[in-house]
Design an enzyme around this catalytic site. Structure first.
Site, PDB file in Angstrom:
ATOM      1  CD  GLU A  74       2.414   3.379   4.301  1.00 54.77           C
ATOM      2  OE1 GLU A  74       2.956   3.652   5.390  1.00 54.77           O
ATOM      3  OE2 GLU A  74       2.855   2.530   3.516  1.00 54.77           O
ATOM      4  CG  HIS A 132       0.017  -8.004   1.478  1.00 56.10           C
ATOM      5  ND1 HIS A 132       0.645  -8.123   2.690  1.00 56.10           N
ATOM      6  CD2 HIS A 132       0.908  -7.378   0.679  1.00 56.10           C
ATOM      7  CE1 HIS A 132       1.857  -7.606   2.630  1.00 56.10           C
ATOM      8  NE2 HIS A 132       2.050  -7.150   1.415  1.00 56.10           N
TER       9      HIS A 132
END
Lengths: 495, 327, 384
Positions: free
Chosen positions: B60, B129
């Site tokens: 990321e 999530h």
């Protein structure tokens, strides 16, 4: 021309607040050039060499070997003056370079304005041009160091400049002033009122909402005042605490009555005192179990006593009335039966017996029923009590009773006799345990000393909170009041 | 007008952006061949090629860092962070580089990077999530933070974000990816609501409900249910979390006198706190009650079997409305 | 793989630019510390006397700028300064290998590269004086702003290189990016991610690592068990080690790596083996963690002296030349000093500018209010 500059011990960024002079590499009279090492200092951690910021001649060593010097203290003075000297590039030299003139205000001063005073006495920040920080800083390990905070406020201009209450803080009033509209402005921006706190009045007129601070709103709610009917005297038309209190005391308009000619019904908005009264009696009636007991009393002697009191000089200005003696009798009965003067504390699961009496007198006024009370009535003389009652009723009649007058009562008397009735089942003032009503005084047939006679008779009605007061107590109180009113001399025995 | 899901609306918006400007790139894990784990980038690599729609290594910080480099070279990268909980390795590049580059360069360097982040819960997922980290980004000067709530907004907001010369953190409510609505795919972008604007999605006089992202729909549903209580809720979709559209918010609260802020993120230190402070300052004289906030509890996001207890729902919203009337 | 105290490899390992194991000690050197020319088969280098003199001038001036800045800090004119003392050759050698179109991404210590790119040295001071966070326009000289977060710029450079690819400027008429970082940075995740990206995308970026042996107080051994240049093979691209104090070698090696990148051969890791002669920054105290003997040993490898020795040895320059260079350097120093002292403080309200392309309504409001607040005081506040 001589121009002496001082080099103050700088923050060399090693967390030092002071340093020891270890060794001087120059002495007075020596020439020094920029960046030439002039001294070794020892910090708590290591020995550091300091380069000279000046080019010139050393005029004085201001600290001795072995001396501990604070950061910011001058340690050496150097005469940097002299025309035509080779360019040193150092700060503030008198020699000029074509592109060096602008920022060197010390140079300008030296040449044009104030002749540079020699020696250390003349050192002034700003003129000095010393390379050391102009504001004292606490040295830390990285960076310039922590600037020592101010210990006094900087002087501000007049109150006018302080108009914005939130200046400086990032809190700065909410946000986007509508006007400035750039490409990023929202489509509604142009039509929105500014959100700065200074524009609170926009709320009052624009949105139809009365503007008042939350505490004022609560006060209004507690007192049953409708803000919509209150004019605001605060800044930008806000409604203040005083505005609300004035509204309670009768300063505001009477309840508006909507009348349509020929209508079969009229609707009166529930506002103000009516609203408050309704809330109070509802609360009281449906919280405290009310019991009412009645006693008919021969008050002929009381009426005679009242007449005789009026003749006494102590009561010349006052107009003693039956209410005065009923009040006195109740106060004495309370002294004999303190429990009747108490209050039910639901939250604490306790009965609070008050050892003082704030005697409430129910008063009918133009704005409705209010119950102002006489504070510490139990301490008043009869004349004092008469005075207090007179003032209380006058104030109430003028509509000027203050919220403080209305709060804190411990027991109440209500005179229903003035309405031409005998008795009633009065509802307790919220927070109290008993209320005494007395009716009209009438000529009635009575058995007096064994024989039928026409006597002055009234009915006493005592309602009490059965959570606190049982029948025996209530009856005892009522009986005591009755006995005192039957024979006022009994008051002397019980006071 | 076409009916599209939110996911498809984003897809259409990205496609339009890629068509309009050859400098626009899409990059992230699995965005190319797979079309993204939520299919938001479905079909784009096939049509625009691997050079413009890039399957990146699993890193990321690398995604955002290289996007910055591409932006320095004149490109307009649209990064995808696969899930909210995985944005944190990129936090340094976002906060220390993306947000600060313009100021650091005194206005000479712009980094027009968009970082798309699916966020929020309610999808029965495992840890990491279902996060709502938007307040962390809204706190950083130099970033723009937005959240779409439905297909129509998603379509225009993603294009506006790409065109914006500032870095934009673009939050997408993942549990709404399958919500459908009419989208005007033919309309000119210039006519759309500006990126910084909030949108009043339900009008009402009794209380202002402020929300964004996944809970906009919830609050609108609450407004309908509230009619049974005789209450008219004004629901405002904030859309732009930084900067906030304060004029719209303040005008509404000055009218209603009451406000409830609703978000999935924990109440403590959440955006609602900032909004409440601003409203208190600007609407002090009109407030009938303090600004109340409905949001997550001060706990890490719970296992999915408990998430319905954690997430604000219609009843929690209306409970807060009730409480605001108790004052 | 073993390395002796001089940094010379005693047992050979892989890593020349061609990827072939090289039996010679892996420390590419073209100029010895004594100023003698050496040859390396992979790096033929022909330099004219003027070119060598130009390199010498660069080295001297770069050192002088650095020295002046340290002095300014010691005099309280800079909050801090990161000295490149000892690393001049690595920076000048690599800096002079770049073409105008190549883009350089520095850390916060590449004052020598800045000099080569044409950035006014006084611009470097703004950051250290606290006047701005970066004083130059990257586009002016293709030299990015200083990046203080360790290693972050390696990703920027890699992304930039990926942009070069998309511009079709790899191969003929190609461009490349070079990114600088230190030995400590090689531990950062971002640097390793950059290695991954550069390799899998075959990006035209050269990773130039100045291994100056120390990351503040932590030695190389705390960052890696193996010589740094060997890291590249783990990522699948070539790595090499060059004598970082040898300006000729750094020039040659960087030229070749940059050309390879421009040609589309992808990244190279160059480890310039050098030494941080000064402190990490002016707030650091190296006496706390390293031995004076180490410093003394490296003084014998001084990058500037060896070029002077070469010029003297070859009879290419006379005393007048050296004096002229010293004088020029002194002038540069003075210019830097004056610019520093004259540097105006930014206006307080400048704080609100350049946060976004256009200020938000909130920023405008904050700025207005702060302006009014400042205006509300009778006196102007004393500066700094």
């Amino acid at each position: 021309m001589s121009e002496v500059k001082q080099f103050k011990l700088p923050d060399v960024g090693e967390g030092l607040t002071e340093a020891d002079i270890v060794a001087w590499h120059v002495k007075p009279g020596d020439s020094v050039s920029v960046n030439q090492v002039i001294v070794e200092i020892e910090t708590a951690k290591a020995v550091v060499e300091l380069p000279s910021p000046y080019e010139g001649v050393v005029t004085g060593l201001l600290a001795e070997v072995g001396q501990t010097v604070d950061v910011g203290t001058p340690i050496i003075s150097v005469d940097v003056g002299g025309e035509g000297e080779e360019d040193s590039g150092g700060a503030g030299t008198a020699t000029t370079e074509t592109d060096a003139d602008e920022g060197l205000r010390d140079e300008a001063l030296a040449d044009d304005l104030v002749p540079a005073p020699p020696g250390e006495g003349a050192v002034e920040p700003g003129i000095e041009g010393s390379p050391a920080p102009k504001v004292e800083r606490q040295a830390v390990l990285v960076g310039y160091g922590v600037k020592l905070g101010a210990t006094k406020r900087r002087q501000r201009k007049g109150a006018g400049a302080r108009a914005r209450p939130d200046a400086g803080g990032a809190a700065g009033a909410a946000a986007p002033g509508a006007a400035a509209g750039q490409a990023s402005a929202t489509p509604e921006a142009a039509s929105q009122p500014s959100v700065a706190p200074g524009h609170r009045a926009a709320g009052a007129s624009g949105d139809g909402r009365p503007v008042a601070k939350p505490p004022v709103r609560k006060l209004a709610k507690d007192l049953g005042v409708d803000l919509a009917g209150v004019a605001g005297s605060g800044p930008d038309g806000t409604i203040t605490r005083e505005d609300v209190q004035a509204a309670v005391a009768g300063g505001a308009a009477p309840e508006p009555v909507v009348q349509i000619a020929g209508a079969r019904e009229e609707r009166i908005a529930v506002r103000g005192v009516r609203k408050h009264t309704a809330a109070a009696v509802t609360g009281s009636a449906f919280t405290a179990p009310h019991v009412t007991e009645f006693l008919q009393v021969d008050v002929t002697e009381t009426m005679e006593t009242v007449r005789r009191l009026r003749d006494l000089p102590e009561f010349a200005e006052l107009r003693p009335s039956p209410l005065l003696l009923v009040a006195k009798a109740l106060l004495l009965a309370v002294a004999r039966h303190p429990m009747i003067n108490s209050s039910w504390d639901e939250a604490a699961n306790e009965i609070v017996v008050k050892h003082y009496v704030n005697l409430g007198i129910a008063a009918a006024t133009d704005r409705g029923l209010i119950v102002p009370n006489v504070k510490d009535a139990h301490t008043l003389s009869l004349a004092g009590l008469a005075q207090a009652l007179a003032e209380l009723t006058a104030t109430a009649r003028e509509g000027k009773s203050q919220p403080a007058d209305l709060a804190g009562g411990t027991i109440t008397i209500t005179n229903v006799g003035v309405f031409g009735v005998d008795a009633g089942t009065p509802i307790l003032t919220p927070g109290e345990a008993a209320i005494l009503a007395f009716g009209q005084v009438r000529d009635m047939p009575w058995v007096y000393e064994g024989e039928l006679a026409v006597r002055r008779v009234t009915t006493l009605s005592l309602s009490f909170d059965h959570r606190i007061v049982d029948g025996d107590l209530g009856s005892a109180v009522l009986r005591d009041v009755g006995e005192m009113l039957t024979d006022p001399v009994r008051m002397l025995a019980w006071c | 007008m076409t009916t599209l899901t939110l996911s498809k609306a984003l897809n259409a918006g990205l496609r339009k952006a890629l068509e309009d400007d050859p400098k626009v790139l899409v990059m992230g894990e699995d965005v190319g061949k797979l079309g993204g784990v939520f299919r938001v980038t479905d079909g784009l690599q096939k049509d625009f090629g691997e050079s413009r729609v890039v399957d990146t290594p699993l890193a990321e910080s690398g995604i955002v860092g290289t996007a910055i480099g591409l932006a320095l070279r004149g490109y307009r990268p649209v990064c995808e962070i696969q899930f909210d909980g995985f944005v944190f390795p990129a936090f340094d590049q976002i906060v220390n580089q993306l947000a600060k580059m313009r100021l650091r360069s005194q206005g000479r360097v712009a980094v027009p990077v968009v970082v798309r982040i699916p966020f929020g819960g309610g999808i029965g997922a495992v840890e990491h999530h279902s996060e709502s980290p938007e307040a962390l980004f809204a706190h950083i000067a130099g970033l723009r933070v937005v959240a779409c709530s439905g297909p129509a907004d998603a379509y225009t907001m993603i294009q506006q974000s790409i065109r914006c010369d500032d870095p934009v953190i673009f939050f997408e409510p993942k549990r709404r990816y399958w919500d459908k609505a009419e989208v005007d795919t033919a309309g000119a972008l210039a006519g759309a609501l500006p990126l910084e604007a909030a949108s009043t999605v339900a009008e009402g006089a009794d209380v202002t409900v402020l929300t964004y992202g996944p809970l906009v729909r919830t609050c609108v549903e609450a407004a309908v249910a509230a009619r049974d209580d005789g209450r008219a809720l004004e629901v405002i979709d904030l859309r732009s979390l930084s900067p906030l559209d304060l004029p719209t918010i303040v005008a509404s609260v000055r009218r209603t006198g009451r406000c409830v802020v609703v978000h999935e993120a924990p109440v403590t230190g959440g955006l609602g706190a900032e909004i409440a402070a601003r409203i208190t300052e600007a609407c002090f004289y009109q407030l009938e009650a303090p600004v109340l906030r409905v949001g997550g509890f001060s706990v890490p996001y719970p296992p999915s079997r408990l998430e319905e207890h954690y997430l604000p729902d219609l009843d929690r919203v209306l409970d807060a409305v009730d409480r605001t009337f108790a004052y | 793989m073993a390395v002796d105290a001089d940094g010379a490899v005693t047992a050979p390992g892989p890593g020349s630019l061609d990827g072939q194991p090289d039996p010679r000690a892996e420390l590419i050197q073209l100029l010895t510390p004594e100023g003698e020319r050496a040859d390396h088969p992979d790096y033929p280098l022909e330099l004219t006397t003027d070119e060598v003199k130009a390199l010498y001038r660069d080295l001297v001036i770069v050192r002088r700028i650095d020295t002046e800045a340290i002095a300014l800090q010691r005099q309280g004119e800079l909050g801090i300064w990161a000295s490149l003392l000892g690393q001049e050759a690595a920076q000048v050698g690599s800096g002079r290998a770049l073409t105008e179109r190549d883009m350089a991404f520095p850390t916060y210590r590449e004052h020598g590269v800045a000099w080569c790119r044409g950035v006014d040295p006084t611009k470097l001071l703004e950051l250290y004086r606290g006047v701005s966070h970066g004083g130059w326009d990257p586009a002016d000289h293709n030299f990015h702003l200083y990046t203080i977060v360790i290693g972050a710029q390696t990703l920027h450079a890699t992304g930039y290189a990926m942009g070069i690819q998309r511009d079709g400027l790899v191969g003929e008429n190609g461009e490349a990016a070079i990114v600088y970082f230190g030995d400590g940075a090689t531990s950062q995740g971002d640097v390793n991610e950059a290695f991954i990206w550069a390799s899998v995308f075959n990006a035209p970026v050269v990773f130039f690592c100045q291994n100056n042996q120390w990351a503040i107080s932590e030695p190389l051994e705390r960052q890696s068990r193996i010589p740094l240049y060997q890291r590249a093979s783990g990522f699948g691209f070539p790595g090499l080690r060059v004598d970082g104090n040898d300006v000729f070698a750094c020039l040659a090696v960087t030229r070749k790596a940059m050309q390879a990148a421009r040609d589309g051969q992808g990244p190279t890791l160059i480890e310039a083996y050098t030494y941080r002669m000064g402190a990490h920054t002016t707030t650091d105290d190296p006496t706390r963690y390293r031995l004076a003997t180490e410093l003394e040993a490296w003084k014998l490898k001084d990058p500037v002296q060896r070029v002077k020795a070469y010029l003297v040895r070859t009879g290419s320059a006379d005393a007048a030349f050296f004096e002229g260079i010293d004088e020029e350097a002194a002038q540069v120093g003075k210019r830097v000093r004056r610019a520093c002292l004259e540097m105006p403080d930014p206006a307080p309200l400048a704080m609100f500018e350049n946060v976004y392309g256009e200020p938000t309504a909130l920023l405008r409001e904050e700025r207005e209010q702060y302006a009014a607040y400042l205006d509300s005081f009778v006196d102007e506040e004393a500066t700094r």
